[in-house]
Motif scaffolding. Sequence first.
Motif, PDB file in Angstrom:
ATOM      1  N   ALA A 115       0.079   4.124  -0.906  1.00 38.61           N
ATOM      2  CA  ALA A 115       1.190   5.748  -1.254  1.00 38.61           C
ATOM      3  C   ALA A 115       1.851   4.657  -2.952  1.00 38.61           C
ATOM      4  O   ALA A 115       1.563   4.021  -2.868  1.00 38.61           O
ATOM      5  CB  ALA A 115       1.819   5.508   0.016  1.00 38.61           C
ATOM      6  N   PRO A 116       2.409   6.153  -3.121  1.00 43.33           N
ATOM      7  CA  PRO A 116       2.395   6.106  -4.720  1.00 43.33           C
ATOM      8  C   PRO A 116       4.656   4.810  -4.556  1.00 43.33           C
ATOM      9  O   PRO A 116       4.862   5.331  -3.769  1.00 43.33           O
ATOM     10  CB  PRO A 116       3.172   7.063  -4.805  1.00 43.33           C
ATOM     11  N   HIS A 161      -1.893   0.827  -4.647  1.00 44.37           N
ATOM     12  CA  HIS A 161      -2.971   1.947  -4.680  1.00 44.37           C
ATOM     13  C   HIS A 161      -4.007   1.373  -5.151  1.00 44.37           C
ATOM     14  O   HIS A 161      -3.860  -0.003  -5.650  1.00 44.37           O
ATOM     15  CB  HIS A 161      -2.242   2.655  -5.877  1.00 44.37           C
ATOM     16  N   TYR A 191      -5.148   6.597  -2.203  1.00 37.63           N
ATOM     17  CA  TYR A 191      -3.857   6.514  -1.118  1.00 37.63           C
ATOM     18  C   TYR A 191      -4.677   6.267  -0.228  1.00 37.63           C
ATOM     19  O   TYR A 191      -5.993   7.563  -0.165  1.00 37.63           O
ATOM     20  CB  TYR A 191      -3.065   6.965  -1.179  1.00 37.63           C
ATOM     21  N   GLY A 206       3.676   1.872  -4.875  1.00 37.48           N
ATOM     22  CA  GLY A 206       3.249   0.589  -4.314  1.00 37.48           C
ATOM     23  C   GLY A 206       1.886  -0.260  -4.430  1.00 37.48           C
ATOM     24  O   GLY A 206       1.395   0.357  -4.737  1.00 37.48           O
TER      25      GLY A 206
END
Lengths: 167, 220
Positions: free
Chosen positions: A110-111, A115, A56, A113
């Motif tokens: 970001a986690p 990646h 990320y 979404g």
Amino acid sequence: MKTTNCLTLLISTLAALSCASGERASAPVAVASSGDLTVYHAYAPASPAPDVASLYFTVVNDGEAADTLLTITSPAGEATLHNVVTQDGIARMTPVEALPIPPHGLARLAPGGYHVMFSNLVRPLNLGDTIAVELALASGTMLRFPVPVLSYTEVVKRLDQGEPSRR
Amino acid sequence: MPLSVGGALSTLPARGRFLRALAGLAVLSGSVACNPNAQPKPGELRGILLPDPLPKIDFTLANTAGEPFAFRQQTDGYVTLLFFGFTYCPDICPVHMANLAAVLRKLPLRTANRVKVVMVSVDPDRDTPERLRTWLNAFDPSFVGLRGPIEQVNEIQRALNLPPAIKQQTSEDDYTVGHAAQIIAFTGDNRAHVVYPSGTRQADWAHDLPLLVEADWPAQ
């Protein structure tokens, strides 16, 4: 009355303290910069499976011209840009060919979404490792930076503190 | 109800049996100590309330030791967090598991001991028992991993109003699995009133888990 005041003071002091430490913990760290583009918040969680991992980061564009993230390269493994899309109750990963970075805007991975998914990892990403990552953009800009491997505990802690939306 | 926890003990190794017995005691003492009218009010929980609660269905799949795990019986009396995921999942699954592991470490033991986390693999072909165990251990060794034929797993999902998992080829020799991303929370009344979508944060779990543990929905 006096007790209430004391309590209020104590609570606001504690709140101020916790805010201060929260800000420090999520202070933006620029890891690479070229022209108008700067990379922040780069991290990879230590892989719970030996051959799969994610990555990320956030790319901020301070310029007047839009740019596009095209490819991600790392000696750690095969890196593909993905998004998580939920449709009819099913969450699935969809490959993303190009990720736009609007002028005076950002692209955020970001986690939950966007990646980068590493497949065929050369070796598991272990806590404390640093991996090299290079981004290629449509403008020809290359951004190369080291990425720390964090524990998932640290990753979800950062999520809870709320990463700053811009930098 | 906590007495039936004892029914599942016979197949466990001695140490596990002792720990389960301790956990069973915690369940007993907890249910004696808690407020008998602690039914969460609408809006009090941060999860998504289901308009129609889901029954805790009865199914048996193999755990990571290869032993049969009777879901309803072996989670009876616990707040049971059921998730359908897989170990090649790079984003949603590990974040869900990491959030739960981190919150359970911080909650008082009397609350944490009354929560069971169960992940059913939607990718049984690649998730061998060993792989599933190693993956779950990276978060919390107490998390239960279950696997069985995908047809049975999909049937279980359908019974829980979840869409069945979808296998998607990503290249000639690789695939990924689309799956429901929410965690279903069963409570002591053997029903689920609330689910937690991907994106649920530690603060949400830390807020809701004690309420779910103490919740006293009338048993069915």
